[in-house]
Design an enzyme around this catalytic site. Structure first.
Site, PDB file in Angstrom:
ATOM      1  N   ASP A  91     106.648 119.370  71.260  1.00  0.00           N
ATOM      2  CA  ASP A  91     107.419 120.683  71.548  1.00  0.00           C
ATOM      3  C   ASP A  91     107.825 121.143  70.118  1.00  0.00           C
ATOM      4  OD1 ASP A  91     108.783 122.711  72.649  1.00  0.00           O
ATOM      5  OD2 ASP A  91     110.715 121.567  72.540  1.00  0.00           O
ATOM      6  N   SER A  92     108.345 122.296  70.139  1.00  0.00           N
ATOM      7  CA  SER A  92     108.937 122.794  68.806  1.00  0.00           C
ATOM      8  C   SER A  92     110.143 122.103  68.771  1.00  0.00           C
ATOM      9  CB  SER A  92     109.026 124.544  69.202  1.00  0.00           C
ATOM     10  OG  SER A  92     109.754 124.606  70.353  1.00  0.00           O
ATOM     11  N   CYS A 150     105.855 122.788  75.465  1.00  0.00           N
ATOM     12  CA  CYS A 150     106.351 124.046  74.994  1.00  0.00           C
ATOM     13  C   CYS A 150     105.437 125.254  75.549  1.00  0.00           C
ATOM     14  CB  CYS A 150     106.103 124.084  73.535  1.00  0.00           C
ATOM     15  SG  CYS A 150     106.721 125.519  72.535  1.00  0.00           S
ATOM     16  N   THR A 183     105.580 128.549  74.316  1.00  0.00           N
ATOM     17  CA  THR A 183     105.236 129.150  73.503  1.00  0.00           C
ATOM     18  C   THR A 183     103.974 128.661  72.670  1.00  0.00           C
ATOM     19  OG1 THR A 183     107.582 129.664  72.816  1.00  0.00           O
ATOM     20  CG2 THR A 183     106.370 130.038  71.241  1.00  0.00           C
ATOM     21  N   GLU A 213     121.327 125.515  73.612  1.00  0.00           N
ATOM     22  CA  GLU A 213     121.270 124.368  72.430  1.00  0.00           C
ATOM     23  C   GLU A 213     122.661 124.085  72.170  1.00  0.00           C
ATOM     24  OE1 GLU A 213     118.520 125.267  69.469  1.00  0.00           O
ATOM     25  OE2 GLU A 213     116.798 124.299  70.739  1.00  0.00           O
ATOM     26  N   CYS A 266     110.032 128.625  79.814  1.00  0.00           N
ATOM     27  CA  CYS A 266     110.398 128.065  78.637  1.00  0.00           C
ATOM     28  C   CYS A 266     110.689 126.572  78.897  1.00  0.00           C
ATOM     29  CB  CYS A 266     111.393 128.851  77.955  1.00  0.00           C
ATOM     30  SG  CYS A 266     112.178 128.034  76.467  1.00  0.00           S
ATOM     31  N   HIS A 274     113.142 124.895  77.745  1.00  0.00           N
ATOM     32  CA  HIS A 274     114.455 124.649  77.576  1.00  0.00           C
ATOM     33  C   HIS A 274     115.239 124.747  79.045  1.00  0.00           C
ATOM     34  CE1 HIS A 274     114.358 124.776  73.390  1.00  0.00           C
ATOM     35  NE2 HIS A 274     115.709 124.486  73.262  1.00  0.00           N
TER      36      HIS A 274
HETATM   37  N1  DGL Z   1     110.541 125.153  74.265  1.00  0.00           N
HETATM   38  C1  DGL Z   1     110.070 126.552  73.824  1.00  0.00           C
HETATM   39  C2  DGL Z   1     109.207 126.834  74.836  1.00  0.00           C
HETATM   40  O1  DGL Z   1     109.066 126.257  75.708  1.00  0.00           O
HETATM   41  C3  DGL Z   1     111.147 127.530  73.352  1.00  0.00           C
HETATM   42  C4  DGL Z   1     111.647 126.905  71.951  1.00  0.00           C
HETATM   43  C5  DGL Z   1     111.282 127.567  70.781  1.00  0.00           C
HETATM   44  O2  DGL Z   1     111.566 128.878  70.545  1.00  0.00           O
HETATM   45  O3  DGL Z   1     110.570 126.959  69.838  1.00  0.00           O
HETATM   46  O4  DGL Z   1     108.827 128.175  74.707  1.00  0.00           O
END
Ligand code: DGL
Length: 267
Positions: free
Chosen positions: A11-12, A74, A76, A153, A185, A187
Site C-alpha cells: 500500500d502507499s 490500495c 489508488t 491518520e 480507499c 483507509h
Molecule cells: N490507502 C490509499 C487508497 O486506498 C489512500 C492513501 C493515499 O492517498 O495514499 O487509495
C-alpha cells in the site's frame, strides 16, 4: 502440495493494514509480507504515471522476498497500475477494485451505487468501469473525499469533526438515492462505524478490504497456492520510512498483532 511462500501485500502507507486484518481473519495459515510506502504516502494526489512507477518498485521489493502472489491493498494503485503489474510479474496480482465492485453489485437492490475514494481513484473512473462492465444498467455516483485520509491518520475515528466531513461528502450521494456505498480507499474501513452512524438510513456499506480478502482466498484455491492447514501464518511488516503515530492508530483500531516493524528504505 502446500505453499509456504508469503503473500506480498503493499500500500502507499499504513491504510492497507485493513486488508491485512481481513486476510489474517480469513486465511490465518498464510504468511504475509506487508510493505507500506510511508516515505512517499499519500498517493491520492499523484499522477497515474508516478503511482505506476512506485507500485512497480514496491512489487519488485516483495518479489525479492519470493512472494507467491501480490495483493494491491490500495485503491489508488489498483485503479491505475493493475495492468502494468499483471504484465510485469509472473505471480497472480489481486487488487481491491474488482472485488469491491462485485460485492456492491450483489448488495444493491436499486442498482444505484455510491463510491468514495481519493482524488486519483475517483478521477481514474476505475470503479465506474468495473461496475458498468459487470452490469450495463448500473448507476454510479462517485465522490473524492480528500480530507478523510488525514482525519483517519490523526486518529479522529470517532469524532464530531470527522462525522461532519463525512456528512458533507456523502450528502449529494444520499440525495442521489444510492442504496449501496463502496468504501473505495483502504483507509476508510477504519471509519465504518462513523459512516454507518452518519448514513442513518438503510445504505449498505461495502468494504474493499474484506472483499479483497475473499478474492485472494478464491485465487489461492484456484491456483493451488494455499499454505499448509497447520501453518501458523506469520505477519511481517516493513515500511519505506519511519512509521508515525498512524501505525498505532491502525494497530489499535484493527486489533492487529504486529511484531517488530522493519525499515526498508528505497534505493
Ligand atoms: N490507502 C490509499 C487508497 O486506498 C489512500 C492513501 C493515499 O492517498 O495514499 O487509495
Amino acid at each position: 502440495m502446500s505453499e509456504s511462500r508469503p503473500i506480498g501485500v503493499f500500500d502507499s502507507g499504513i491504510g492497507g493494514l485493513t486488508v491485512v486484518k481481513a486476510l489474517r481473519d480469513l486465511l490465518p495459515n498464510e504468511n504475509i509480507s506487508y510493505l507500506g510506502d510511508t516515505a512517499r504516502v499519500p498517493y491520492g494526489p499523484k499522477s497515474p504515471e508516478t503511482v505506476q512507477r512506485y507500485a512497480i518498485e514496491l512489487a519488485e521489493m516483495l518479489m525479492k522476498q519470493d512472494a507467491k502472489a501480490l495483493v494491491v491493498a490500495c485503491n489508488t494503485v489498483s485503479s491505475v497500475a493493475l495492468p502494468a503489474l499483471t504484465e510485469k510479474f509472473p505471480v497472480p496480482v489481486i487488487g481491491v477494485i474488482e472485488p469491491g465492485a462485485r460485492a456492491a453489485l450483489a448488495a444493491s437492490r436499486n442498482r444505484h451505487i455510491g463510491v468514495i475514494g481519493t482524488r486519483a481513484t475517483i478521477r481514474s473512473g476505475a470503479y465506474e468501469k468495473a461496475l458498468r462492465d459487470a452490469d450495463g444498467g448500473v448507476r454510479v455516483s462517485s465522490r473524492a473525499c480528500p480530507l478523510l485520509v488525514p482525519l483517519i491518520e490523526e486518529g479522529l475515528l470517532n469524532d464530531e469533526v470527522t462525522d461532519q466531513m463525512i456528512l458533507r461528502y456523502l450528502e449529494p450521494l444520499i440525495a442521489d438515492d444510492i442504496d449501496t456505498l463502496v468504501l473505495g480507499c483502504t483507509h476508510y474501513p477504519l471509519l465504518t462505524s462513523s459512516i454507518t452512524r452518519v448514513l442513518k438510513r438503510q445504505i449498505m456499506v461495502v468494504d474493499s478490504a474484506q472483499n479483497c480478502a475473499r478474492a485472494v482466498e478464491e485465487m489461492l484455491d484456484q491456483k493451488s497456492l494455499r499454505a499448509a492447514p497447520l501453518n501458523n501464518g506469520e505477519l511481517q511488516v516493513a515500511l519505506t520510512d519511519a512509521a508515525d503515530n498512524f501505525l498505532n492508530v491502525a494497530r489499535d483500531a484493527l486489533q492487529l498483532k504486529i511484531g517488530e516493524v522493519q525499515l526498508r528504505p528505497l534505493t
